[in-house]
Structures are given as C-alpha cells and as structure tokens.
Design a protein around this motif. Structure first.
Motif, short mmCIF file in Angstrom:
data_model
loop_
_atom_site.label_atom_id
_atom_site.label_comp_id
_atom_site.label_asym_id
_atom_site.label_seq_id
_atom_site.Cartn_x
_atom_site.Cartn_y
_atom_site.Cartn_z
N ARG A 107 -2.57 -5.71 80.49
CA ARG A 107 -2.79 -5.03 79.21
C ARG A 107 -4.27 -4.67 79.02
O ARG A 107 -4.62 -3.60 78.55
N MET A 108 -5.15 -5.59 79.46
CA MET A 108 -6.59 -5.29 79.38
C MET A 108 -6.91 -4.06 80.22
O MET A 108 -7.66 -3.18 79.80
N ALA A 109 -6.34 -4.03 81.43
CA ALA A 109 -6.59 -2.91 82.34
C ALA A 109 -6.03 -1.61 81.74
O ALA A 109 -6.69 -0.56 81.74
N TRP A 110 -4.83 -1.72 81.22
CA TRP A 110 -4.17 -0.57 80.58
C TRP A 110 -5.02 -0.05 79.42
O TRP A 110 -5.29 1.15 79.30
N ASN A 111 -5.44 -0.98 78.57
CA ASN A 111 -6.21 -0.58 77.38
C ASN A 111 -7.58 -0.02 77.74
O ASN A 111 -8.07 0.89 77.09
N ALA A 112 -8.19 -0.58 78.78
CA ALA A 112 -9.51 -0.07 79.20
C ALA A 112 -9.37 1.40 79.60
O ALA A 112 -10.21 2.24 79.26
N ARG A 113 -8.30 1.71 80.28
CA ARG A 113 -8.07 3.08 80.70
C ARG A 113 -7.75 3.97 79.50
O ARG A 113 -8.26 5.08 79.37
N ARG A 114 -6.89 3.46 78.60
CA ARG A 114 -6.54 4.22 77.40
C ARG A 114 -7.80 4.55 76.60
O ARG A 114 -7.96 5.66 76.12
N LYS A 115 -8.66 3.56 76.50
CA LYS A 115 -9.89 3.73 75.75
C LYS A 115 -10.75 4.82 76.40
O LYS A 115 -11.28 5.69 75.72
N ALA A 116 -10.84 4.76 77.73
CA ALA A 116 -11.64 5.76 78.46
C ALA A 116 -11.05 7.16 78.27
O ALA A 116 -11.77 8.15 78.27
N LEU A 117 -9.73 7.23 78.09
CA LEU A 117 -9.08 8.52 77.90
C LEU A 117 -9.07 8.93 76.43
O LEU A 117 -8.53 9.97 76.07
N GLY A 118 -9.64 8.07 75.57
CA GLY A 118 -9.66 8.38 74.14
C GLY A 118 -8.30 8.22 73.48
O GLY A 118 -8.02 8.83 72.45
N GLN A 119 -7.47 7.38 74.09
CA GLN A 119 -6.15 7.16 73.50
C GLN A 119 -6.08 5.77 72.87
O GLN A 119 -6.83 4.89 73.24
N PRO A 120 -5.16 5.60 71.90
CA PRO A 120 -5.08 4.30 71.22
C PRO A 120 -4.66 3.18 72.18
O PRO A 120 -3.87 3.41 73.11
N GLU A 121 -5.18 1.98 71.92
CA GLU A 121 -4.85 0.84 72.78
C GLU A 121 -3.53 0.22 72.33
O GLU A 121 -3.11 0.41 71.20
N ALA A 122 -2.91 -0.51 73.25
CA ALA A 122 -1.61 -1.09 72.95
C ALA A 122 -1.75 -2.56 72.57
O ALA A 122 -2.51 -3.30 73.18
N THR A 123 -1.00 -2.99 71.56
CA THR A 123 -0.94 -4.41 71.23
C THR A 123 -0.04 -5.08 72.26
O THR A 123 0.66 -4.41 73.02
N ALA A 124 -0.08 -6.42 72.25
CA ALA A 124 0.74 -7.16 73.21
C ALA A 124 2.21 -6.77 73.04
O ALA A 124 2.95 -6.62 74.02
N LYS A 125 2.60 -6.58 71.80
CA LYS A 125 4.00 -6.24 71.50
C LYS A 125 4.34 -4.84 72.03
O LYS A 125 5.41 -4.63 72.58
N GLU A 126 3.42 -3.92 71.83
CA GLU A 126 3.66 -2.55 72.32
C GLU A 126 3.65 -2.48 73.84
O GLU A 126 4.32 -1.65 74.44
N PHE A 127 2.84 -3.34 74.45
CA PHE A 127 2.68 -3.26 75.89
C PHE A 127 3.87 -3.88 76.66
O PHE A 127 4.17 -3.46 77.78
#
Ligand SMILES: Nc1ncnc2c1ncn2[C@@H]1O[C@H](COP(=O)(O)OP(=O)(O)OP(=O)(O)O)[C@@H](O)[C@H]1O
Ligand SMILES: [Mg+2]
Lengths: 485, 264
Positions: free
Chosen positions: B117-137
């Motif tokens: 999830r950290m890796a996913w969110n780091a990428r989302r952040k770099a793409l300017g997209q919202p990060e995912a909560t644990a529940k969403e992920f």
C-alpha cells in the motif's frame, strides 16, 4: 562521549530548530526563590495548603536526601547538577482550581493547542480523558462527568490531597518510598503536581486516561508525581506525553510514578516521551530526565504493563519496574528508546518475582543514531518464594551510522532452581539494502526509514493504545529522517 | 515518447525504444563491472539477457534501479526518453521502472500488504492521484494477487522475512503487478522456483505483456524462455553485450554454452 568534535558538514544536519515543540508560552508564573533547603520544602507545602501528613512525608524525604549522594553508576556523562540553582516550584499565576476551561489563561490553552492536545471538550480526542500539567501544576482535566459516573477518580494530585486525603495518605510512598533513591527522594521532598487515578473495584475505566506534561519555565525543574490505584478486578489504561521548549540550559525533570494493582486488577501505563533533546551537535541544553517508575502487583493475578517510547531528553535515566508480589501476577515492559544527536539514554526495567508462578516479559528495542549512546539495563530477580516464576527477555539494538553506541546490561538474580529465565539479544545496523529495496519500490527515503524502524519496533508499537501508535511511529520517523544519509 | 526527432534520419535512438542504454559503465568497489554496455528495448517487446556467472547482469539491473553502491562511470540510460541516471531510486519507479531482484531483501516487521500500500500510494502521489486507505486498498491487492497468481496468504506475510527463496521471487512478481511499470527487469525470477511455480510466474509475466510495456528477463534457463517467448536474446559477457539474436539463440546457448563468446 566519544568521537571527534568536528561538526557534520552534511546539508541535512538536524538542528535544534527542527524540534517542533520548541516554543515557549508567555504566562505569568509564580516561582519560589532558587535553591533547596528545608525552608523551601516547607514553603512548597504551605503554598499548596497541604495537610500535615504530606508535609511530614516531604520532610522525611528531604532528610533522606540530605544523607544520600546522587547516583553515578549509569553509563551517562553529564556535568554536575547544581541543585541550588534550580527553582523548585513554578506555577502559572492563575492556576487555582479550574471549574471550567473558561477560567484558564488563554495563553496556556493556546500552548496545548499547539501541542495538538485538545482540552476543549468539543474538539476532544474521542475516548481520551486528558489531564494537562503545565510546568508543575495541573491546569485542566477533561471528561470529569463521564469518569465520575463510573466512579473513577482522575484529577491532579493536588486536588486529590484536598478531596481524598485518606487515599493519598494510604498509598503515597507505598511503592516508591520517600528515600528510595536520590531522585525519588528529591521528588518526594519537592513535588508539586501530577496526576492521581483511583479505579473502584470491578470497574473498567470507560476512557483512556492521559496526562500531558509540559515544562515551560526555563529556570524551574519539573517534579511531578503520579499515583494510580486499581482496586480489585478493575482495569485502566493510562498514557503520558511530554514536551518542553528548547533552551540552551538543561532542565531537570525528576518524576515519580507509583502504580498499585490489587487482586485481578490490570494497569497499562504507556509513555511517549519527547522532551527537548538538546543541541544535536554540541549536546547543549535539553532535559535531564531522571524518573522512578514502579508498579506493585499487590494482589493475586494482578497485571502491570509498562510501554514506553522514549524519543527525547538529552539524558534519560529510567527503569520502570514491577514488583510481582501477588501469586500468578504478571509484569510487562515494552520499550523503544531512540537516541540521536548527542543524546544519552540508560533505561530498562526491573522485574522482582516474589509471588508464586509470577511471569514477566521484557521487550526492549534500542535505536541509536548520530553520536548518541543507548544503554539497556535490566534486572530480573526471582526470590526464594517465587515458585515456578518465569521471565522472557528480548533486547534488540539497531545502530544508525558509525559513531553511535549501544550497550546491554542484563542482570539476573535467581534464587530458585525451578525458575525459567530466557534472554535473547541482537544488534543490527539500519541496512542500506533495506532502504534501497523500499526506495526501489517507489517509497521515498523518509518513509522508507520510518517503515524499517517501525518494523524493528513493531512488537512495542503494537501494544501502544491505538490512538497513539500512529503518533509514535511518526515520531520515530521524524527523529531519524536527518540521521540516515 | 520523444517526438519531433522523426525528421532526422539516424543514428539517434528510435522513438519506439522504451529502454535505451548507451555505452554504460558501472563500477563497484572500484572495479569496472559493466563496461560499455549498449542495449535498446522497444516498447511491447520481451528481451532476455543471458550470460555467465559474474558477468555483470545483476550489476546492470541494480545500477539501473539506482543502488548507491553501484557508481555510474560513464554512458547513459533513458526510460521513455527520460534520463534514468539523474533520478533518485524512487523517482525511477514513478517514471515506470521496476526491477525484480535476484535476491530480494528481507525487511522484518513490515507487513507485506502495508508495504504494498505504501508503494501503491507513493506512485499515486507521484501521479497526482488520491492515495488509498487500507480499506480501499484491500480489494485492489486481492485483485493483483489473483492476476499475479501469487499465493493468497501473501497479504498477511512479512516483507520477504520468513519467505523461502522461491516465495520471495513470487512476491516480486506481485509487486510488479501492484506497481504496473512500463519496463520490468526481472533478474533470475525463475531461479529457485518449483515446477508449478515457474509456470505460474510465466503466466504472470505473459499476462503482464502489453504493447506499451517492455520486459527484460535475466535468466540462465531455456525453460523460462519456452514459457515466455522473447523477441530478442542478448549475451552479456564481461560487462557488455557481445551478441544478440532471435529466440532461437537460447537453444544454441543451451547446447554450446558461453565458451565461444568468452574467448572472443
Ligand atoms: N556489491 C558488490 N561488491 C563487490 N563486488 C560486487 C558487488 N556486486 C557485484 N560485484 C562483483 O561484480 C561482478 C558481477 O556480479 P553480478 O552480480 O552482476 O553478476 P551476475 O552476472 O548477476 O552473476 P549471476 O549469474 O551469478 O547472478 C562479480 O565479480 C561480483 O563479485
Ligand atoms: Mg545475478
């Protein structure tokens, strides 16, 4: 401390400026003259309108102190403390009794707001009752009604002396006697405030109880005293947090915490300590944290659990301990101690097994960075009476950088052949491979450091109350960001 | 994609090359290990790199990923026209690079799902997209585990700590599915896998192929190349590509070994 004096040339050097809580609030304070003598002890007692038993307790402690010497056995280097140069009492001027938050100096309220501690009931952390101690005086306790309905007493110790003198007289000094050690005696002689908790029989405290300590007055020491009594079959979880403004002078903090757990009672005591740690290059300034914490499992099947995240103070001297007197009673100590800059920590625990089948668990995670020193010192003692006692100890150290130190001193004193005492220890380095691996998955440097350290400290963070685990994880990450190249 | 260069004839990089490595030199502990390596991988293709032990295959992949112990002594590397070597390791990932390592690192105490999830969110952040909560992920991860044909209990495991060698490799494939790179370099992902696992991993790699994605397989075994058909095979000896050919080259290497190339 060892190591050369050359300043670190790195561009990301941690400076005292980075200490987030290093602001000072302008509040009119009432302080006693500097210095320590019997007259001062009497003045403190008089200023607080104390009953005679408390004055006698203080005088006894002062007499004991006069016969003692400051201990120097810990692996800590610091210049002599001038006990006569300290002011032993500082109270925000308006601090009388506060019926409501409206009566509190707005500057103090603002301070707690800056610390992220909501005293305002509207904005409160749900499920957490907060007692805020500013310099030496408790300024506000929230959620009184809900606690009152459950029969729980949670107030400042000053208020407890006024409202429940019999309880205070019965228990104060019963776990940490007035003359227990130099710093405990000092505290007993001059303590000004702190928190008091009483949980009646068979009551599960409906809220997390929490005290935030703040040293504001730079000339004063802080000597708070906390007393928690969990009556038969009761249960309470308590958390203390600490911050202080940054100053170039050292501040002395010598607290005493006493816990009493009766039969079948359980006390969970958690600490997130982030006192100012001094200048990271020179070690100048910062809090000298000399704390005596001890819990007594008085009844059978009682349980006391200490959890600490120690991330601040230039010097930490602290050994939260359990006296396992009741049969089948349980003691636990979970600790993360992080040192960076020039910090020195000598911390650990004592587990004293007296009752039959008593069990204790010690999990200590030390993280040292920069030019700091991190010492675990623990004692497991199994007395002749402690048939079938068991202990498990695990001490892990993580080194960040090449100039830091980690030491482990596990003392074992077993007076029975049937005792089971297990000890595990490890030392590792914060690995560049791990850091790279996480970065190679897109995770930024800072977050990667945080993840590795949280992973290392996982067994301890996992036992913190949920509301504070995330905060503690963040604190470790912030503290280490600048120490990892 | 670099555009506006189409008017110029040769010898510049082909615009369709997703990975472009030019005369790369990498030193480790003072030794030159990769020594003038040139390699182009067009978008949509699967290339294989084969070569003797110690020839510099892992050094190449780690240097491209930005490992601090591997110093660039010359040459260049671009991903989709962007200078890889100028970026931090995490920025390279956000630019679309993924390296599946030969020996994935253990990070004890870090939960695999939390890490992903950290890796996913780091990428989302770099793409300017919202990060995912644990529940969403959680459902996203469940889907990626299925696609990657990774064992279902991987979400609850620790990050490589306590995983066997083969399990670690399969965890790398899962990470590839979570990060959705443009270019995946898989360093001996097939080594240490059992017969069923190698098929599952091969299906995972084949399922990942797309016209806009490229894959570089570093392997010692023809077996993988039967399951994942490469467009090109390169022979890496002493830090450089000494020979390139079509998929048929694998059989020849299997029969003859590297002897001929090493003597050359
Ligand atoms: N971190 C390092 N420190 C010192 N030497 C290294 C390091 N990494 C690689 N080398 C050296 O570089 C050379 C190439 O190693 P590399 O791992 O790239 O080979 P490889 O082609 O991947 O081999 P294999 O097929 O066995 O995986 C070897 O001689 C190795 O000893
Ligand atoms: Mg290799």
């Amino acid at each position: 401390m060892t190591g050369p004096q050359t300043p670190d040339p790195g561009p990301r050097t941690f400076t005292a400026e980075d200490y987030k809580y290093g602001f000072k609030t302008e509040v009119e304070a009432v302080s006693l003259a500097k210095g320590l003598n019997e007259g001062i002890v009497r003045q403190i007692s008089a200023a607080r309108n104390e009953p005679d038993f408390l004055l006698q307790f203080r005088l006894k402690a002062f007499a004991a102190l006069s016969r003692m010497r400051e201990p120097r056995w810990a692996r800590l280097d610091f210049p002599p403390i001038d006990y006569q140069a300290i002011s032993y009492y500082s109270a925000p001027k308006q601090a009388e009794t506060h019926g409501s938050l409206d009566e509190i100096d707005p500057e103090i309220l603002k301070t707690f707001e800056k610390l992220g501690i909501p005293l305002d009931e509207q904005k409160r952390l749900s499920g957490v009752a907060v007692d805020a101690v500013f310099d030496s005086v408790s300024v506000a306790t929230t959620h009184q009604e809900k606690l009152f309905d459950a029969g729980v007493i949670f107030c400042s110790i000053g208020e407890a002396v006024r409202l429940y003198p019999a309880l205070v007289e019965r228990w104060i000094g019963s776990v940490v006697p007035a003359g227990d050690n130099w710093f405990a005696a000092l505290n007993s002689a001059v303590f000004s405030d702190g928190s008091f908790v009483y949980i009646p029989p068979h009551v599960r405290c409906p809220l997390e109880l929490s005290t935030y300590f703040r040293i504001n007055n730079t000339e004063s020491g802080q000597f708070e005293r906390t007393l928690i009594i969990a009556d038969r079959g009761s249960h309470v979880s308590y958390l203390e947090g600490c911050t202080a403004p940054k100053t170039s002078k050292n501040q002395l903090h010598a607290a005493v915490v006493e816990l009493v757990a009766e039969t079948d009672a359980e006390i969970k005591y958690s600490t997130v300590q982030n006192w100012f740690a001094g200048d990271p290059q020179t070690g100048v300034g910062g809090v000298y944290n000399f704390v005596t914490k001890r819990g007594l499992c008085r009844g059978d099947r009682a349980k006391i659990s200490w959890t600490q995240v120690e991330a601040g103070s230039s010097i930490t001297w602290k050994y939260p301990s359990c006296v396992l007197k009741g049969d089948d009673s349980v003691g636990e100590f979970y600790s993360v101690a992080l040192t960076n800059g020039r910090m020195q920590a000598d911390t650990g625990t004592k587990m004293i097994h007296i009752g039959k089948r008593t069990r204790s668990t010690i999990v200590s995670k030390g993280i040292s960075a920069d030019r700091s020193r991190n010492v675990y010192r623990g004692l497991v003692q199994v007395m002749k009476s402690a048939e079938g006692a068991r202990n498990y100890t695990c001490c892990d150290s993580m080194l960040v950088g090449k100039e830091c130190e980690a030491h482990t001193y596990p003392y074992v004193d077993v007076q029975r052949p049937d005792a089971q005492v297990e000890h595990e220890a490890s030392t590792s380095r914060l690995s560049e491979e791990q850091l790279f691996y996480l970065q190679a998955r897109g995770i930024g440097h800072e977050e990667a450091v945080g993840a590795i350290v949280s992973g290392f400290a996982k067994d301890v963070l996992a036992v913190l109350p949920m509301e504070f685990a995330a905060e503690a994880r963040k604190l470790l990450q912030i503290k280490l960001e600048n120490s990892v190249g | 994609m670099v555009i506006g260069m189409t008017a110029t004839p040769d010898p510049g990089p082909r615009t369709s090359d997703l990975l472009q490595v030019t005369d790369l030199k990498v030193t480790v502990a003072g030794l030159t290990i990769v020594d003038g390596l040139t390699l182009s991988v067009p978008a949509g293709e699967v290339h294989a790199i084969m070569g003797p032990n110690g020839s510099g295959k892992s050094t190449l992949s780690k240097a491209l990923a930005g490992h601090p112990a591997y110093a660039i002594a010359g040459g260049g590397a671009a991903l989709d026209g962007k200078d890889l070597l100028a970026m931090e390791p995490d920025e390279r990932v956000h630019a679309g690079l993924f390296v599946g390592f030969q020996y994935p690192t253990e990070v004890p105490g870090v939960n695999n799902a939390e890490f992903l999830r950290m890796a996913w969110n780091a990428r989302r952040k770099a793409l300017g997209q919202p990060e995912a909560t644990a529940k969403e992920f959680a459902p996203i991860l469940a889907e990626r585990i299925r696609q990657a044909e990774a064992p279902e209990d991987y979400a609850g495991r620790q990050l490589n700590a306590g995983l066997s060698g083969g399990q670690k490799k399969r965890n790398e494939i899962l990470q590839m599915y979570v990060l959705e790179p443009r270019l995946a370099i898989l360093d001996e992902t097939d080594s240490g896998l059992d017969i069923d696992a190698i098929k599952a991993v091969a299906r995972g790699i084949n399922g990942f192929r797309r016209p806009d994605r490229s894959i570089v397989l570093i392997t010692h075994f023809q077996r993988l190349l039967e399951l994942v058909k490469p467009d090109r095979i390169h022979v890496l000896v002493k830090g450089r590509i000494v020979h390139s050919g079509g998929p048929e080259l694998a059989e020849r290497l299997e029969a003859e070994g590297y002897d001929r190339f090493e003597r050359a």
